[in-house]
Design an enzyme around this catalytic site. Structure first.
Site, PDB file in Angstrom:
ATOM      1  N   ALA A  65       0.863  -1.175   0.000  1.00  0.00           N
ATOM      2  CA  ALA A  65       0.000   0.000   0.000  1.00  0.00           C
ATOM      3  C   ALA A  65       0.900   1.226   0.000  1.00  0.00           C
ATOM      4  CB  ALA A  65      -0.881  -0.021   1.240  1.00  0.00           C
ATOM      5  N   GLY A 109       0.459  -4.903   0.872  1.00  0.00           N
ATOM      6  CA  GLY A 109      -0.745  -4.941   0.043  1.00  0.00           C
ATOM      7  C   GLY A 109      -0.509  -5.580  -1.316  1.00  0.00           C
ATOM      8  N   GLU A 112      -0.806  -9.175  -0.720  1.00  0.00           N
ATOM      9  CA  GLU A 112      -2.225  -9.438  -0.449  1.00  0.00           C
ATOM     10  C   GLU A 112      -3.055  -9.400  -1.731  1.00  0.00           C
ATOM     11  OE1 GLU A 112      -1.797  -6.315   2.636  1.00  0.00           O
ATOM     12  OE2 GLU A 112      -3.141  -7.589   3.793  1.00  0.00           O
ATOM     13  N   GLU A 132       4.604  -5.008   7.004  1.00  0.00           N
ATOM     14  CA  GLU A 132       3.893  -3.911   7.685  1.00  0.00           C
ATOM     15  C   GLU A 132       4.363  -3.741   9.121  1.00  0.00           C
ATOM     16  OE1 GLU A 132       2.451  -6.361   5.922  1.00  0.00           O
ATOM     17  OE2 GLU A 132       0.843  -5.559   4.642  1.00  0.00           O
TER      18      GLU A 132
HETATM   19  N1  CAA Z   1       4.595   3.176  -0.690  1.00  0.00           N
HETATM   20  C1  CAA Z   1       4.996   4.349  -1.243  1.00  0.00           C
HETATM   21  N2  CAA Z   1       6.128   4.453  -1.989  1.00  0.00           N
HETATM   22  C2  CAA Z   1       6.862   3.347  -2.178  1.00  0.00           C
HETATM   23  C3  CAA Z   1       6.507   2.115  -1.628  1.00  0.00           C
HETATM   24  C4  CAA Z   1       5.303   2.051  -0.856  1.00  0.00           C
HETATM   25  N3  CAA Z   1       4.855   0.921  -0.322  1.00  0.00           N
HETATM   26  N4  CAA Z   1       7.443   1.200  -1.966  1.00  0.00           N
HETATM   27  C5  CAA Z   1       8.350   1.849  -2.724  1.00  0.00           C
HETATM   28  N5  CAA Z   1       8.003   3.157  -2.851  1.00  0.00           N
HETATM   29  C6  CAA Z   1       8.721   4.212  -3.558  1.00  0.00           C
HETATM   30  C7  CAA Z   1       9.933   4.680  -2.775  1.00  0.00           C
HETATM   31  O1  CAA Z   1       9.544   5.608  -1.784  1.00  0.00           O
HETATM   32  C8  CAA Z   1      10.775   5.279  -3.863  1.00  0.00           C
HETATM   33  O2  CAA Z   1      10.287   6.563  -4.186  1.00  0.00           O
HETATM   34  P1  CAA Z   1      11.279   7.841  -4.147  1.00  0.00           P
HETATM   35  O3  CAA Z   1      12.271   7.572  -5.240  1.00  0.00           O
HETATM   36  O4  CAA Z   1      10.372   8.995  -4.431  1.00  0.00           O
HETATM   37  O5  CAA Z   1      11.909   7.857  -2.793  1.00  0.00           O
HETATM   38  C9  CAA Z   1      10.496   4.376  -5.058  1.00  0.00           C
HETATM   39  O6  CAA Z   1       9.266   3.703  -4.767  1.00  0.00           O
HETATM   40  C10 CAA Z   1      11.577   3.324  -5.280  1.00  0.00           C
HETATM   41  O7  CAA Z   1      11.735   2.616  -4.063  1.00  0.00           O
HETATM   42  P2  CAA Z   1      13.174   2.414  -3.362  1.00  0.00           P
HETATM   43  O8  CAA Z   1      14.105   3.510  -3.737  1.00  0.00           O
HETATM   44  O9  CAA Z   1      12.923   2.191  -1.909  1.00  0.00           O
HETATM   45  O10 CAA Z   1      13.649   1.067  -4.077  1.00  0.00           O
HETATM   46  P3  CAA Z   1      14.629  -0.042  -3.476  1.00  0.00           P
HETATM   47  O11 CAA Z   1      14.940  -0.950  -4.609  1.00  0.00           O
HETATM   48  O12 CAA Z   1      15.770   0.603  -2.764  1.00  0.00           O
HETATM   49  O13 CAA Z   1      13.760  -0.822  -2.354  1.00  0.00           O
HETATM   50  C11 CAA Z   1      11.788  -1.945  -1.499  1.00  0.00           C
HETATM   51  C12 CAA Z   1      12.642  -1.584  -2.754  1.00  0.00           C
HETATM   52  C13 CAA Z   1      12.556  -2.923  -0.608  1.00  0.00           C
HETATM   53  C14 CAA Z   1      10.518  -2.597  -2.021  1.00  0.00           C
HETATM   54  C15 CAA Z   1      11.465  -0.647  -0.716  1.00  0.00           C
HETATM   55  O14 CAA Z   1      10.965   0.326  -1.606  1.00  0.00           O
HETATM   56  C16 CAA Z   1      10.476  -0.832   0.385  1.00  0.00           C
HETATM   57  O15 CAA Z   1      10.816  -1.323   1.436  1.00  0.00           O
HETATM   58  N6  CAA Z   1       9.189  -0.442   0.160  1.00  0.00           N
HETATM   59  C17 CAA Z   1       8.162  -0.498   1.161  1.00  0.00           C
HETATM   60  C18 CAA Z   1       7.649  -1.924   1.355  1.00  0.00           C
HETATM   61  C19 CAA Z   1       6.563  -1.963   2.422  1.00  0.00           C
HETATM   62  O16 CAA Z   1       6.801  -1.642   3.568  1.00  0.00           O
HETATM   63  N7  CAA Z   1       5.344  -2.397   2.037  1.00  0.00           N
HETATM   64  C20 CAA Z   1       4.221  -2.470   2.936  1.00  0.00           C
HETATM   65  C21 CAA Z   1       3.399  -1.196   2.851  1.00  0.00           C
HETATM   66  S1  CAA Z   1       2.125  -1.103   4.083  1.00  0.00           S
HETATM   67  C22 CAA Z   1       0.854  -2.058   3.497  1.00  0.00           C
HETATM   68  O17 CAA Z   1       0.937  -2.652   2.438  1.00  0.00           O
HETATM   69  C23 CAA Z   1      -0.381  -2.096   4.383  1.00  0.00           C
HETATM   70  C24 CAA Z   1      -1.451  -3.022   3.948  1.00  0.00           C
HETATM   71  O18 CAA Z   1      -1.337  -4.226   4.040  1.00  0.00           O
HETATM   72  C25 CAA Z   1      -2.718  -2.483   3.488  1.00  0.00           C
END
Ligand code: CAA
Length: 258
Positions: A65, A109, A112, A132
């Site tokens: 998400a 998400g 999911e 998460e």
């Molecule tokens: N939400 C918003 N932006 C996201 C994102 C997310 N879940 N995942 C990646 N992005 C964005 C990053 O912020 C980045 O944007 P900027 O360049 O503007 O900073 C861009 O996508 C590229 O990402 P990274 O530079 O971080 O890429 P990476 O290769 O270094 O890392 C990754 C990849 C490990 C997937 C890392 O991006 C990450 O950890 N993302 C978050 C994963 C996460 O925590 N997901 C769970 C979200 S909560 C949820 O999903 C709740 C639910 O169940 C409803």
């Protein structure tokens, strides 16, 4: 319909939907989930579409998400808007089969959403996770429930409590995905599987989806009874007569979804 966060391509009875927020690794925001719900409903209504394939990019199916959209929300806002509830309910009401073709990250998400599809074909680059916990929250689109049913309590607890990622090999060995293919072949393999499904009687493929999903909602005895009634009811269709006649006549069936 014109979409901004997804791409829809229809061919040979298949709707291929590609998540398309490359700058955010296909993070799921309200706009994307709304457009996705519109697109799958449109495919479900269409007389031409018989199977749906949902995919992302080489790097990410969806990285979860959208954290930037959620970060400043209050409980009241989340609760009053039923955050992601309405969109996921619409997605789950689709009656035609949906295949998830996953390469790269399928996190939070994103994982999911893949689990809400009917089965998952994974590229050897796929990484699944429910991270998460690292954000001080838990899964919110069914992860704790679906993953537990698909892979068992111990591994689901491990994934949700540690936030670690699972590679494609582990995902296949625990039953999260149906098959793993080389990343370069992912789209072709998913389209080929969808093509096989599209050749069948739509009445029968919809009955499979309905009946297999029933296994997660009811007791074994009730589920078997439901399956028996669905099986028997298909004898009211022309496609049953055609399918069995074609076998006996040693020819390909011509299903007409009647
Ligand atoms: N939400 C918003 N932006 C996201 C994102 C997310 N879940 N995942 C990646 N992005 C964005 C990053 O912020 C980045 O944007 P900027 O360049 O503007 O900073 C861009 O996508 C590229 O990402 P990274 O530079 O971080 O890429 P990476 O290769 O270094 O890392 C990754 C990849 C490990 C997937 C890392 O991006 C990450 O950890 N993302 C978050 C994963 C996460 O925590 N997901 C769970 C979200 S909560 C949820 O999903 C709740 C639910 O169940 C409803």
């Amino acid at each position: 319909m014109a979409y901004e966060t997804i791409i829809v391509e229809n061919s040979d009875g298949i709707a291929l939907i590609t998540l398309n927020r490359p700058d955010a690794l296909n993070a799921l925001n309200s706009q994307l989930l709304g457009e996705l719900a519109d697109a799958v409903e449109e495919a479900d209504r269409s007389d031409k579409i018989r199977c749906i394939v949902l995919t992302g990019s080489e790097k990410a199916f969806a990285a979860g998400a959208d954290i930037k959209e959620m970060a400043d929300k209050s409980f009241v806002e989340m609760y009053r808007s039923n955050f992601f509830g309405a969109e996921s309910d619409r997605f789950l009401r689709v009656r035609k089969p949906i295949i998830a073709a996953v390469a790269g990250y399928a996190l939070g998400g994103g994982c999911e959403l893949a689990m809400m599809c009917d089965f998952i074909i994974a590229a050897d680059t796929a990484k699944f996770g429910q991270p998460e916990i690292n954000l001080g929250v838990i899964a919110g689109i069914g992860g704790t429930q679906r993953m537990t049913r698909f892979v068992g309590k111990s591994k689901s607890m491990d994934m949700h409590l540690t936030g670690r990622f699972m590679n494609a090999e582990e995902a296949e060995s625990c039953g999260l995905v149906s098959r793993v293919v080389p990343a370069k072949k992912l789209r072709d393999e998913a389209m080929s599987a969808a093509g096989k499904i599209a050749e069948k009687s739509l009445l029968a493929t919809m009955a499979v989806k309905d009946t297999v999903n029933r296994a997660y909602e009811t007791t074994l005895a009730e589920g078997i009874n439901y399956e028996r009634r669905m099986f028997q009811s298909l004898f009211a269709t022309e496609d049953q007569a055609e399918g069995m006649a074609s076998y006996i006549d040693k020819r390909e069936p011509q299903f007409r979804d009647k």
